[in-house]
Design an enzyme around this catalytic site. Sequence first.
Site, PDB file in Angstrom:
ATOM      1  N   ASP A 107     -15.766  28.932  15.606  1.00  0.00           N
ATOM      2  CA  ASP A 107     -14.388  29.428  15.473  1.00  0.00           C
ATOM      3  C   ASP A 107     -13.366  28.299  15.396  1.00  0.00           C
ATOM      4  OD1 ASP A 107     -14.791  28.622  18.080  1.00  0.00           O
ATOM      5  OD2 ASP A 107     -13.697  30.293  18.987  1.00  0.00           O
ATOM      6  N   LYS A 158     -12.451  25.066  31.493  1.00  0.00           N
ATOM      7  CA  LYS A 158     -11.220  25.820  31.803  1.00  0.00           C
ATOM      8  C   LYS A 158     -10.766  25.639  33.253  1.00  0.00           C
ATOM      9  CE  LYS A 158     -12.115  29.019  28.057  1.00  0.00           C
ATOM     10  NZ  LYS A 158     -13.517  29.137  27.691  1.00  0.00           N
ATOM     11  N   ASP A 217      -8.676  26.121  17.360  1.00  0.00           N
ATOM     12  CA  ASP A 217      -9.635  27.189  17.673  1.00  0.00           C
ATOM     13  C   ASP A 217      -8.933  28.501  17.306  1.00  0.00           C
ATOM     14  OD1 ASP A 217     -10.769  29.350  19.090  1.00  0.00           O
ATOM     15  OD2 ASP A 217     -11.563  28.019  20.630  1.00  0.00           O
TER      16      ASP A 217
END
Length: 364
Positions: A107, A158, A217
């Site tokens: 992606d 993250k 992304d």
Amino acid sequence: MKAVVLAGGFGTRLRPLSCTRPKLLFPVGNKPLLDWTLKKLAKSGVEEVVLAVNYMAEAFIHRYGNSKYGMKLLYSKEDKPLRTGGAIKKAEELIGHEEPFLVLNGDILANISYKELVEKNRVNNAIATIALYRVEDTSQYGVVELTEKGCVTQFVEKPSSDKTTSDLVNAGIYVFDPKIFEYIPCNKPVSIENEVFPKLAVEGKLYGHIFEGMWIDIGELKNYLKANQLLLDIEIKKSQLASDVILEGKVEIKAPIVIDRKTIIGEKSKIGPHVSLGERVSVGKGVSIENSVIFPGTMISDFTSIRGAIIGESAIIGRWVKIEDECIVGDHAMIQDKVTLTRGVTVCPSKEVTESVLSPIRVM
Ligand code: GDD
Ligand code: MG
């Protein structure tokens, strides 16, 4: 050289448009994102690509078959989502152990040199080398601490903001030595970012390669629109119209834009900049469209204005409609005449909207 493209995510953040197409097949500059990636792999000398598929696997097989841009395409199909690491492990039987290989998050739109990344991996005799990109907000990415020599000392997926001071993130583009397979268990979901990279970092076997230029992304809707803009600026640059596009009188075009086959634009309409009109789109007269993606087969009627929005496939947009920034109109939706969709409205597929929507809600 071989490459694995991770193509199995659900595209949750791209709903409702991802309910009917996998995110790698979202058009960017009127071609599926995966087309751009495959083209770049072919140009870099890759001969064989394994598509690691799961969600809507058939859509990939149907579109690409066994080859593209002179490369052989193979499919590694998961029965249930194996996550990034599990999908790579499953591709082991197709990749083999002969030489290092590329792995890409599918992606991502990026203009990195794969060759430089491969060379970095070779020089450092690393098990894995990951492409790194500098961003301001690292919260949605894997964040990396790096030594001067490019060795990754810490990888945190993250992180909450107090956990790292680095602005270097995992760009989702890797070169792996086949030894990587020893680090991933078989037949179970494994996150390469949470379970493998942190371990390799501790062992000093993970390297990073910083690059600059285009990187995005598309996994979130605002980034998808941004990716379309970037691609038009960097790859298309001008106005690219298919040969059978019909422009009725006095259409004003502002580059960069792309218009696909069999599209018609009515008189005195203003299109661009940063607009992609898919195949068989019909635009009435006096329409204005700016910074938007219109999927194939959609009809936009007279005197309507669309700005900063994404309109799905075969939607019908009435006359004098106003669609503002960050709106998403699902496939086959119908927007009646004179309706305004204010900033941030999402219209679900096949929904008919008869009245203006003046707060950023999801119309179901
Ligand atoms: N085959 C397969 N199976 N592919 C999968 C699966 C699965 O179960 N889950 C995800 N993928 C694919 C997605 O389609 C996507 O191409 C890629 O793996 C990454 O998954 P995302 O869900 O998009 O992850 P992310 O964007 O939140 O985070 C990843 O990308 C960031 C860069 O954009 C991580 O790799 C981060 O560390 C990285 O910074
Ligand atoms: Mg992603």
